[in-house]
Scaffold this motif. Structure first.
Motif, PDB file in Angstrom:
ATOM      1  N   ASN A 184       0.739  -1.483  -0.222  1.00 45.50           N
ATOM      2  CA  ASN A 184       0.067  -0.239   0.150  1.00 45.50           C
ATOM      3  C   ASN A 184       1.093   1.016   0.183  1.00 45.50           C
ATOM      4  O   ASN A 184       0.358   2.379  -0.424  1.00 45.50           O
ATOM      5  CB  ASN A 184      -0.732   0.006   1.171  1.00 45.50           C
ATOM      6  N   ALA A 189      -2.456  -1.475  -4.513  1.00 47.27           N
ATOM      7  CA  ALA A 189      -3.892  -2.094  -3.527  1.00 47.27           C
ATOM      8  C   ALA A 189      -3.881  -3.607  -3.893  1.00 47.27           C
ATOM      9  O   ALA A 189      -3.267  -4.442  -4.847  1.00 47.27           O
ATOM     10  CB  ALA A 189      -4.890  -2.096  -4.538  1.00 47.27           C
ATOM     11  N   THR A 220      -4.588   4.714  -6.736  1.00 48.88           N
ATOM     12  CA  THR A 220      -5.997   5.497  -5.813  1.00 48.88           C
ATOM     13  C   THR A 220      -7.046   4.827  -4.702  1.00 48.88           C
ATOM     14  O   THR A 220      -7.640   5.688  -3.994  1.00 48.88           O
ATOM     15  CB  THR A 220      -7.504   5.751  -6.869  1.00 48.88           C
ATOM     16  N   LEU A 221      -6.325   3.372  -5.016  1.00 44.55           N
ATOM     17  CA  LEU A 221      -7.233   2.475  -3.951  1.00 44.55           C
ATOM     18  C   LEU A 221      -6.277   1.631  -2.936  1.00 44.55           C
ATOM     19  O   LEU A 221      -6.520   1.117  -2.540  1.00 44.55           O
ATOM     20  CB  LEU A 221      -8.051   1.597  -4.959  1.00 44.55           C
ATOM     21  N   GLY A 223      -4.528   0.902   0.270  1.00 44.42           N
ATOM     22  CA  GLY A 223      -4.608   1.347   1.629  1.00 44.42           C
ATOM     23  C   GLY A 223      -6.177   1.199   1.937  1.00 44.42           C
ATOM     24  O   GLY A 223      -6.543   1.140   3.419  1.00 44.42           O
ATOM     25  N   LYS A 224      -7.171   1.488   0.595  1.00 42.40           N
ATOM     26  CA  LYS A 224      -8.435   1.463   0.847  1.00 42.40           C
ATOM     27  C   LYS A 224      -9.674   0.173   1.346  1.00 42.40           C
ATOM     28  O   LYS A 224     -10.761  -0.250   1.322  1.00 42.40           O
ATOM     29  CB  LYS A 224      -9.494   2.490  -0.149  1.00 42.40           C
ATOM     30  N   GLU A 225      -8.833  -0.886   0.359  1.00 46.69           N
ATOM     31  CA  GLU A 225      -9.020  -2.173   0.124  1.00 46.69           C
ATOM     32  C   GLU A 225      -9.121  -3.084   1.388  1.00 46.69           C
ATOM     33  O   GLU A 225      -8.964  -2.619   2.095  1.00 46.69           O
ATOM     34  CB  GLU A 225      -8.481  -2.647  -1.004  1.00 46.69           C
TER      35      GLU A 225
END
Length: 289
Positions: A184, A189, A220-221, A223-225
């Motif tokens: 990340n 991701a 853009t993804l 760390g957010k998954e």
């Protein structure tokens, strides 16, 4: 990884990448072939060819990539399986020197580099593999390994031994979320959808089926998954229990009387095995003569 925007696992963009300069490869081999940064004997490697063949057939179900780099390739079962699936530009790299006769793939496609130090092959690959490698490096080198991987590919198939998993020089056994965080930080991701696709395939070694995930460059993804959960494959459980028993011995948790009794037994058993091996070799030599 598979996301709403990236398509299915193994659906890689076919980009044209320059071939590594052969003279540069020879120089790298000469420079590093004796620099084994991690103590490891690939002669004890239990991996088969059938496992990689089965796994890669799923990983590349939407088409084989044009190029592949296997970091920590060992004797090259995964590289050879990729070649069989049509990946002509397939390379293997390891931190341990491997005799050419032991490799499953052409020796000219094998490189030796210390995995504890950053390096660049001055090109990128469609796909990189790094399977059951990270646990062999001290934790201080974990970030270096991930930085090296992302410098060479946008899609990376990764697995690392979980806590308690026995093996040679296992010094940094971690659950997938540990490695996920490092990916990340580099804008990648991660998804473990692949491991559930491989979970029930008994042709594949259980440590791969349990630990594998995909990291893909998606800033853009990243760390957010969802965090990849820690799970134990039933087929790996006996190995983990064995590892716990070994840990008790190595950390001095057994009684002094146990150590006193087991040492002479172990030495005697080792002597018998060695004598039997030498006797067998002598018989073979006599037969040949």
């Amino acid at each position: 990884m598979r996301t709403e925007t990236s398509g299915a696992i193994g659906d890689q963009d076919k980009t044209v990448t320059p071939q590594p300069n052969p003279s540069q490869n020879n120089m790298q081999r000469d420079q590093h072939e004796s620099c084994n940064s991690v103590p490891f004997d690939h002669g004890q490697n239990l991996a088969s060819l059938s496992g990689p063949r089965a796994a890669l057939s799923v990983m590349f179900q939407c088409g084989s990539p044009a190029s592949l780099l296997d970091v920590g390739c060992g004797i090259g079962q995964w590289v050879q399986a990729a070649r069989e699936l049509g990946v002509k530009d397939a390379w293997g790299l390891d931190g341990v020197r491997i005799p050419s006769a032991s490799l499953h793939f052409p020796a000219e496609n094998f490189l030796t580099q210390p995995l504890t130090k950053p390096f660049s092959l001055a090109r990128r690959f469609d796909v990189a593999l790094c399977l059951e490698v990270g646990e062999h490096l001290d934790s201080e080198h974990a970030r270096t390994l991930i930085e090296t991987l992302v410098a060479h590919a946008d899609t990376i198939y990764f697995s690392g031994a979980c806590p308690g998993q026995p093996g040679q020089h296992h010094v940094n056994c971690q659950w997938p979320a540990y490695w996920q965080q490092l990916f990340n930080e580099q804008g990648y991701a991660c998804s473990d959808r692949l491991r559930w696709m491989l979970w029930a395939d008994e042709r594949i070694e259980p440590w791969y089926r349990q630990n594998i995930f995909v990291a893909k460059r998606e800033p853009t993804l990243a760390g957010k998954e969802a965090r990849i959960p820690p799970v134990v494959h039933p087929a790996l459980l006996p190995f983990l229990l064995q590892g716990e028993e070994i840990a008790k011995v190595e950390t001095g948790r057994m009684s002094l009387s146990w150590y006193g009794a087991i040492l002479p037994k172990a030495l005697w058993a080792k002597l018998q095995r060695r004598t039997a091996a030498l006797t067998k070799q002598d018989s073979v030599d006599l037969t040949k003569s």
